[in-house]
Write a protein that holds these residues in place. Structure first.
Motif, PDB file in Angstrom:
ATOM      1  N   PHE A  29      -0.479  -8.500 -43.875  1.00 58.39           N
ATOM      2  CA  PHE A  29      -0.240  -9.706 -44.684  1.00 58.39           C
ATOM      3  C   PHE A  29      -0.854 -10.971 -44.104  1.00 58.39           C
ATOM      4  O   PHE A  29      -0.269 -12.034 -44.164  1.00 58.39           O
ATOM      5  CB  PHE A  29       1.268  -9.945 -44.884  1.00 58.39           C
ATOM      6  CG  PHE A  29       1.934  -8.844 -45.641  1.00 58.39           C
ATOM      7  CD1 PHE A  29       1.952  -8.850 -47.016  1.00 58.39           C
ATOM      8  CD2 PHE A  29       2.532  -7.804 -44.965  1.00 58.39           C
ATOM      9  CE1 PHE A  29       2.573  -7.833 -47.717  1.00 58.39           C
ATOM     10  CE2 PHE A  29       3.153  -6.774 -45.654  1.00 58.39           C
ATOM     11  CZ  PHE A  29       3.173  -6.788 -47.034  1.00 58.39           C
ATOM     12  N   GLY A  30      -2.016 -10.906 -43.529  1.00 59.12           N
ATOM     13  CA  GLY A  30      -2.638 -12.114 -43.007  1.00 59.12           C
ATOM     14  C   GLY A  30      -3.954 -11.806 -42.346  1.00 59.12           C
ATOM     15  O   GLY A  30      -4.433 -10.681 -42.361  1.00 59.12           O
ATOM     16  N   GLY A  31      -4.558 -12.818 -41.756  1.00 60.83           N
ATOM     17  CA  GLY A  31      -5.838 -12.665 -41.095  1.00 60.83           C
ATOM     18  C   GLY A  31      -6.929 -13.356 -41.873  1.00 60.83           C
ATOM     19  O   GLY A  31      -6.698 -13.957 -42.914  1.00 60.83           O
ATOM     20  N   THR A  32      -8.131 -13.278 -41.348  1.00 63.22           N
ATOM     21  CA  THR A  32      -9.255 -13.958 -41.977  1.00 63.22           C
ATOM     22  C   THR A  32     -10.248 -12.952 -42.531  1.00 63.22           C
ATOM     23  O   THR A  32     -10.315 -11.810 -42.090  1.00 63.22           O
ATOM     24  CB  THR A  32      -9.983 -14.861 -40.964  1.00 63.22           C
ATOM     25  OG1 THR A  32     -10.463 -14.054 -39.893  1.00 63.22           O
ATOM     26  CG2 THR A  32      -9.073 -15.944 -40.427  1.00 63.22           C
ATOM     27  N   VAL A  33     -11.018 -13.402 -43.503  1.00 66.43           N
ATOM     28  CA  VAL A  33     -12.113 -12.623 -44.055  1.00 66.43           C
ATOM     29  C   VAL A  33     -13.390 -13.228 -43.483  1.00 66.43           C
ATOM     30  O   VAL A  33     -13.573 -14.447 -43.515  1.00 66.43           O
ATOM     31  CB  VAL A  33     -12.129 -12.682 -45.596  1.00 66.43           C
ATOM     32  CG1 VAL A  33     -13.350 -11.967 -46.155  1.00 66.43           C
ATOM     33  CG2 VAL A  33     -10.842 -12.085 -46.166  1.00 66.43           C
ATOM     34  N   GLU A  34     -14.259 -12.386 -42.940  1.00 65.80           N
ATOM     35  CA  GLU A  34     -15.506 -12.853 -42.357  1.00 65.80           C
ATOM     36  C   GLU A  34     -16.683 -12.133 -43.006  1.00 65.80           C
ATOM     37  O   GLU A  34     -16.589 -10.960 -43.354  1.00 65.80           O
ATOM     38  CB  GLU A  34     -15.539 -12.591 -40.850  1.00 65.80           C
ATOM     39  CG  GLU A  34     -14.466 -13.323 -40.084  1.00 65.80           C
ATOM     40  CD  GLU A  34     -14.461 -12.950 -38.608  1.00 65.80           C
ATOM     41  OE1 GLU A  34     -15.080 -11.928 -38.236  1.00 65.80           O
ATOM     42  OE2 GLU A  34     -13.836 -13.688 -37.836  1.00 65.80           O
ATOM     43  N   VAL A  35     -17.789 -12.862 -43.136  1.00 65.27           N
ATOM     44  CA  VAL A  35     -19.027 -12.290 -43.646  1.00 65.27           C
ATOM     45  C   VAL A  35     -20.091 -12.491 -42.582  1.00 65.27           C
ATOM     46  O   VAL A  35     -20.275 -13.599 -42.083  1.00 65.27           O
ATOM     47  CB  VAL A  35     -19.456 -12.970 -44.972  1.00 65.27           C
ATOM     48  CG1 VAL A  35     -20.804 -12.445 -45.429  1.00 65.27           C
ATOM     49  CG2 VAL A  35     -18.400 -12.757 -46.045  1.00 65.27           C
TER      50      VAL A  35
END
Length: 99
Positions: free
Chosen positions: A9-15
């Motif tokens: 239920f959390g964290g970051t999205v990275e590209v």
């Protein structure tokens, strides 16, 4: 693309592109459940949902094509297409009561 464990239920999205990594902001501070909530509200209101079956099929087609590409070591075309749904309104409130 790197996305967090959906069970946490959390964290970051990275590209990552061209050797650089950038974080993709999320609008609501959370990601899980927004699509299901919007679908339920659309059904209740009798309007077209954003999370349609056609969109779900297209996402599945993308996932299968990526997997096939990895297994075969070659590019694999995504055969399906879908009209991009409209973005949620800027004032859309996931915590608002809809009953």
């Amino acid at each position: 693309m790197v996305s967090p464990d959906p069970n946490m239920f959390g964290g970051t999205v990275e590209v990552r592109t061209g050797g650089e990594t950038r974080e993709v902001p999320t609008e609501f501070g959370f990601q899980r459940g927004v699509g299901v909530l919007e679908l339920a509200r659309a059904l209740r209101a009798g309007v077209t949902e954003r999370a349609s079956g056609a969109l779900a099929y297209h996402v599945l087609d993308i996932m299968v094509s990526i997997s096939q590409s990895i297994e075969e070591g070659r590019p694999v075309a995504v055969e399906s297409t879908v009209e991009r749904p409209a973005a949620l309104p800027a004032d859309w409130d996931p915590s608002a009561s809809t009953l």
